[in-house]
Design a protein around this motif. Structure first.
Motif, PDB file in Angstrom:
ATOM      1  N   ASN A  37       0.848  -1.181   0.000  1.00 12.25           N
ATOM      2  CA  ASN A  37       0.000   0.000   0.000  1.00 12.25           C
ATOM      3  C   ASN A  37       0.888   1.237   0.000  1.00 12.25           C
ATOM      4  O   ASN A  37       1.339   1.682   1.055  1.00 12.25           O
ATOM      5  N   CYS A  40       0.610   4.419   2.348  1.00  9.25           N
ATOM      6  CA  CYS A  40       0.924   4.360   3.781  1.00  9.25           C
ATOM      7  C   CYS A  40       2.242   3.629   4.034  1.00  9.25           C
ATOM      8  O   CYS A  40       2.803   3.730   5.111  1.00  9.25           O
ATOM      9  N   ASP A  42       2.482   0.274   3.886  1.00  5.21           N
ATOM     10  CA  ASP A  42       2.191  -1.040   4.476  1.00  5.21           C
ATOM     11  C   ASP A  42       2.550  -2.163   3.507  1.00  5.21           C
ATOM     12  O   ASP A  42       2.314  -2.052   2.302  1.00  5.21           O
ATOM     13  N   CYS A  66       1.327   0.154   9.321  1.00 10.20           N
ATOM     14  CA  CYS A  66       0.552   0.785  10.384  1.00 10.20           C
ATOM     15  C   CYS A  66      -0.274  -0.247  11.156  1.00 10.20           C
ATOM     16  O   CYS A  66      -0.479  -1.371  10.700  1.00 10.20           O
ATOM     17  N   SER A  69      -3.297  -1.842   9.286  1.00 12.63           N
ATOM     18  CA  SER A  69      -2.982  -2.852   8.268  1.00 12.63           C
ATOM     19  C   SER A  69      -2.591  -4.178   8.908  1.00 12.63           C
ATOM     20  O   SER A  69      -2.991  -5.250   8.433  1.00 12.63           O
ATOM     21  N   ARG A 125      -7.587   5.462   5.019  1.00 15.27           N
ATOM     22  CA  ARG A 125      -7.131   4.258   5.714  1.00 15.27           C
ATOM     23  C   ARG A 125      -7.815   2.993   5.198  1.00 15.27           C
ATOM     24  O   ARG A 125      -7.511   1.899   5.665  1.00 15.27           O
ATOM     25  N   CYS A 128      -5.399   0.533   3.957  1.00 14.80           N
ATOM     26  CA  CYS A 128      -4.676  -0.142   5.046  1.00 14.80           C
ATOM     27  C   CYS A 128      -5.477  -1.360   5.508  1.00 14.80           C
ATOM     28  O   CYS A 128      -4.947  -2.451   5.665  1.00 14.80           O
TER      29      CYS A 128
HETATM   30 ZN    ZN Z   1      -1.561   1.876   6.720  1.00 17.78          ZN
END
Ligand code: ZN
Length: 149
Positions: A37, A40, A42, A66, A69, A125, A128
């Motif tokens: 991702n 972010c 992830d 994060c 995730s 988000r 995530c």
């Molecule tokens: Zn994330």
């Protein structure tokens, strides 16, 4: 969401992101896919082993990123084991409805996944929360290198 629920949500998410369940690769020969991702940073990798009955016998992941995730990946492994791939993908659809708020999913079946309902307030988000599920989908469909949606 009231303050108490907010606290519960955070507690469970933190618990899963700090102590992820079913963490680590499965043996060779299992279905495998990874997801990334970029918005972010992830990363997740997902492994799936189908049993002789065609159901998901084991599902594991590794990853970093994060809390949302990683907690989502951890819960995904718990919620999809023992289901058929079709059932797992149907659950993916319900979960996506839940986190995007596009449609109200049936509460039954989602269980703990309802904790992610708060994600709909933060559209950035959603990726995530969906990352591990997209990787699961790719693994089940034999698309190992698929990126995040
Ligand atoms: Zn994330």
């Amino acid at each position: 969401m009231n303050a108490e629920l907010d606290e519960l949500y955070q507690h469970v998410l933190l618990d899963h992101s700090k102590r992820p369940r079913n963490y680590g690769p499965l043996a060779e020969g299992s279905l495998h896919a990874e997801g990334y991702n970029p918005s972010c940073g992830d990363e997740v990798e997902v492994w799936v082993k189908l049993g002789p009955d065609g159901k998901i016998e084991a599902v594991n992941f590794t990853g970093q990123g994060c809390a949302i995730s990683q907690a989502s990946a951890s819960l995904m492994t718990l919620k999809t084991r023992g289901r058929t791939p079709q059932e797992a993908l149907a659950l993916l659809g319900d979960f996506q409805d839940l986190v995007t708020g596009d449609r109200e999913p049936e509460p039954k079946g989602l269980g703990d996944l309802f904790l992610f309902q708060g994600v709909r307030k933060f559209p950035q988000r959603v990726k995530c929360a969906m990352l591990a599920w997209r990787a699961l989908e790719s693994a089940l469909q034999g698309r190992p290198g698929a990126a995040a949606s």
